[in-house]
Design an enzyme around this catalytic site. Structure first.
Site, PDB file in Angstrom:
ATOM      1  CG  ASP A  68      -5.912  18.521 -14.676  1.00 47.99           C
ATOM      2  OD1 ASP A  68      -4.684  17.435 -15.761  1.00 47.99           O
ATOM      3  OD2 ASP A  68      -6.558  17.815 -13.872  1.00 47.99           O
ATOM      4  CE  LYS A 122      -9.500  10.771 -18.887  1.00 44.78           C
ATOM      5  NZ  LYS A 122     -10.097  12.452 -18.514  1.00 44.78           N
ATOM      6  CE1 TYR A 129     -12.801  15.425 -16.636  1.00 46.19           C
ATOM      7  CE2 TYR A 129     -12.813  14.870 -14.321  1.00 46.19           C
ATOM      8  CZ  TYR A 129     -13.213  14.257 -15.754  1.00 46.19           C
ATOM      9  OH  TYR A 129     -13.143  12.830 -15.383  1.00 46.19           O
ATOM     10  NE  ARG A 148      -3.080   0.292   3.173  1.00 46.26           N
ATOM     11  CZ  ARG A 148      -3.108   0.549   4.657  1.00 46.26           C
ATOM     12  NH1 ARG A 148      -1.815   1.476   4.905  1.00 46.26           N
ATOM     13  NH2 ARG A 148      -2.637  -0.390   5.348  1.00 46.26           N
TER      14      ARG A 148
HETATM   15  C1  LIG Z   1      -9.932  12.634 -17.181  1.00 40.98           C
HETATM   16  C2  LIG Z   1      -9.810  13.545 -16.122  1.00 40.98           C
HETATM   17  C3  LIG Z   1      -9.388  13.408 -14.806  1.00 40.98           C
HETATM   18  C4  LIG Z   1      -9.724  12.722 -13.939  1.00 40.98           C
HETATM   19  O1  LIG Z   1      -9.363  11.778 -14.160  1.00 40.98           O
HETATM   20  P1  LIG Z   1      -9.608   9.574 -14.330  1.00 40.98           P
HETATM   21  O2  LIG Z   1      -8.512   8.686 -14.240  1.00 40.98           O
HETATM   22  O3  LIG Z   1     -10.966   9.741 -14.876  1.00 40.98           O
HETATM   23  O4  LIG Z   1     -10.146   9.556 -12.849  1.00 40.98           O
HETATM   24  C5  LIG Z   1      -8.613  14.780 -14.483  1.00 40.98           C
HETATM   25  N1  LIG Z   1      -8.594  16.056 -15.020  1.00 40.98           N
HETATM   26  C6  LIG Z   1      -8.589  15.895 -16.127  1.00 40.98           C
HETATM   27  C7  LIG Z   1      -7.990  17.691 -17.753  1.00 40.98           C
HETATM   28  C8  LIG Z   1      -9.014  14.769 -17.344  1.00 40.98           C
HETATM   29  O5  LIG Z   1      -8.960  14.864 -18.660  1.00 40.98           O
END
Ligand SMILES: *Cc1c(COP(=O)(O)O)cnc(C)c1O
Length: 388
Positions: free
Chosen positions: A178, A203, A106, A53
């Site tokens: 982000d 992504k 987001y 963990r």
């Molecule tokens: C998809 C996304 C998230 C969240 O990510 P997950 O892996 O789906 O939890 C956060 N910020 C952005 C810009 C995203 O495109």
């Protein structure tokens, strides 16, 4: 962390992440380590890893690789993008602390900050960070954390990371960026003054739409160590197998991002000149908010774009049904091209009125351009546009 890679380029760091680290067999590709526990060397003497963990070898290799790519001191890999943002919130914020986030961040981040603030965990203020007066007003409330997300979703608006980070630091806030849409190949927020970078690795970093993961990358080792304590405390971490797959996906990051971006630029050129398209949104376009900032802040304009179809509500289903390659789905950053209708998909949780204020019309579509041959992608759009 190993410093001999400081002078290697991004593409090389990505390809070689974790290679040749296996001393037992000399395997070039690192082994997967599913074990949850690690044998103590002797009484009261643990090894580098003790319980999974907290840390495990497969996860560690991804953390080291992404930390190098972003130019950070260390990183923490989590089980999805949202858990990374949740982790940093829990680790840093106490009741009465304020988070300043973009009004068009987001949707999941918006929901997370909103719902936790409603339960009294901390306070949140959403502002349009391109509005300097509104931003200054929010910063005068002395936030603990400022989230920046650029380019934004789905209109690809760009804000100035360096400037906002400086203003945030002036009032004593930490800056979290982000960087999901750009990846470290196209944008390096830590170099622009951010303290922490986060990604949805789901992504572009993985790039194959077959796992969920998130990451936090820290400029400062002490902050990383403090947040890792919380990661172990609440248990936000990724499995070994997903870590292995993510490291495998990362190897092609630079190649994918650059080729997808080239494809996207051609799609933008095609759509911008098509009579059935009312408007195109992409940081490469002088009409896009923050185009001049994008030119100096980003190494490229990226492979996400959006556009408005000419016509009324019934052209939308017709156009989407006619597409053969672009798949109607709401993720992004994979090798496959996806198309998304924000009003009924990613942004359906926002009221119609709020969507209108944000500039997200019912005629808007967002595309994540993949790695298919550009000739096929343009032909697919062309034939689908002919049906409406
Ligand atoms: C998809 C996304 C998230 C969240 O990510 P997950 O892996 O789906 O939890 C956060 N910020 C952005 C810009 C995203 O495109």
């Amino acid at each position: 962390m190993a410093s001999q890679s400081n002078n290697l380029s991004q593409g090389t760091i990505a390809v070689r992440g974790g290679l040749n680290t296996d001393d037992q067999y000399g395997s070039v590709v690192p082994v997967i380590t599913p074990s949850t526990c690690y044998r103590y060397e002797e009484f009261a003497k643990s090894r580098e890893f003790d319980y999974a963990r907290k840390a495990n070898p497969s996860r560690r290799l991804v953390e080291e690789t992404v930390a190098k790519l972003e130019g950070g001191a260390d990183a923490i890999l989590t089980n999805c993008g949202m858990s990374a943002i949740h982790l940093i919130s829990v680790a840093l914020l106490a009741p009465n602390d304020l988070v300043v986030a973009p009004h068009d961040c987001y949707g999941g981040s918006y929901r997370l900050f909103n719902s936790l603030s409603q339960k009294g965990y901390f306070k949140v203020k959403f502002v349009d960070q391109s509005d300097l007066v509104a931003l200054q007003e929010a910063l005068s409330l002395h936030p603990k954390l400022v989230l920046i997300e650029t380019p934004s979703n789905p209109l690809l608006r760009v804000v100035d990371i360096k400037k906002i980070a400086q203003q945030a630091h002036d009032v004593g806030a930490l800056v979290l960026v982000d960087n999901t849409f750009m990846t470290p190949i196209l944008q390096k927020p830590l170099e622009l003054g951010a303290d922490i970078v986060t990604h949805s690795c789901t992504k572009f970093l993985n790039g194959h739409s077959d796992l969920l993961a998130g990451i936090l990358v820290f400029k400062d080792q002490q902050l990383a160590t403090d947040v890792l304590w919380w990661a172990n405390n609440i248990g936000t971490l990724t499995s070994s197998f997903d870590s292995y797959l993510l490291l495998r996906g990362l190897r092609t990051l630079a190649a994918r991002v650059n080729l997808q971006q080239d494809n996207a630029q051609k799609v933008v050129g095609f759509l911008a000149n098509h009579p059935k398209i009312a408007k195109v949104f992409h940081p490469s376009l002088p009409t896009n908010l923050g185009h001049d900032i994008a030119k100096k802040q980003q190494k490229g304009f990226g492979s996400l774009l959006s556009f408005e179809l000419v016509g009324d509500a019934d052209v939308m289903p017709k156009f989407l049904k006619a597409l053969n390659i672009f798949t109607l789905a709401q993720s992004l950053g994979g090798v496959e091209s996806l198309i998304c209708h924000p009003a009924t998909m990613t942004h359906s949780g926002i009221s119609a009125e709020a969507r209108k204020t944000a500039g997200i019309s019912d005629q808007l579509l967002r595309i994540s351009v993949g790695l298919e041959d550009i000739t096929d992608l343009l032909a697919d759009l062309q034939q689908a546009l002919e049906t409406v």
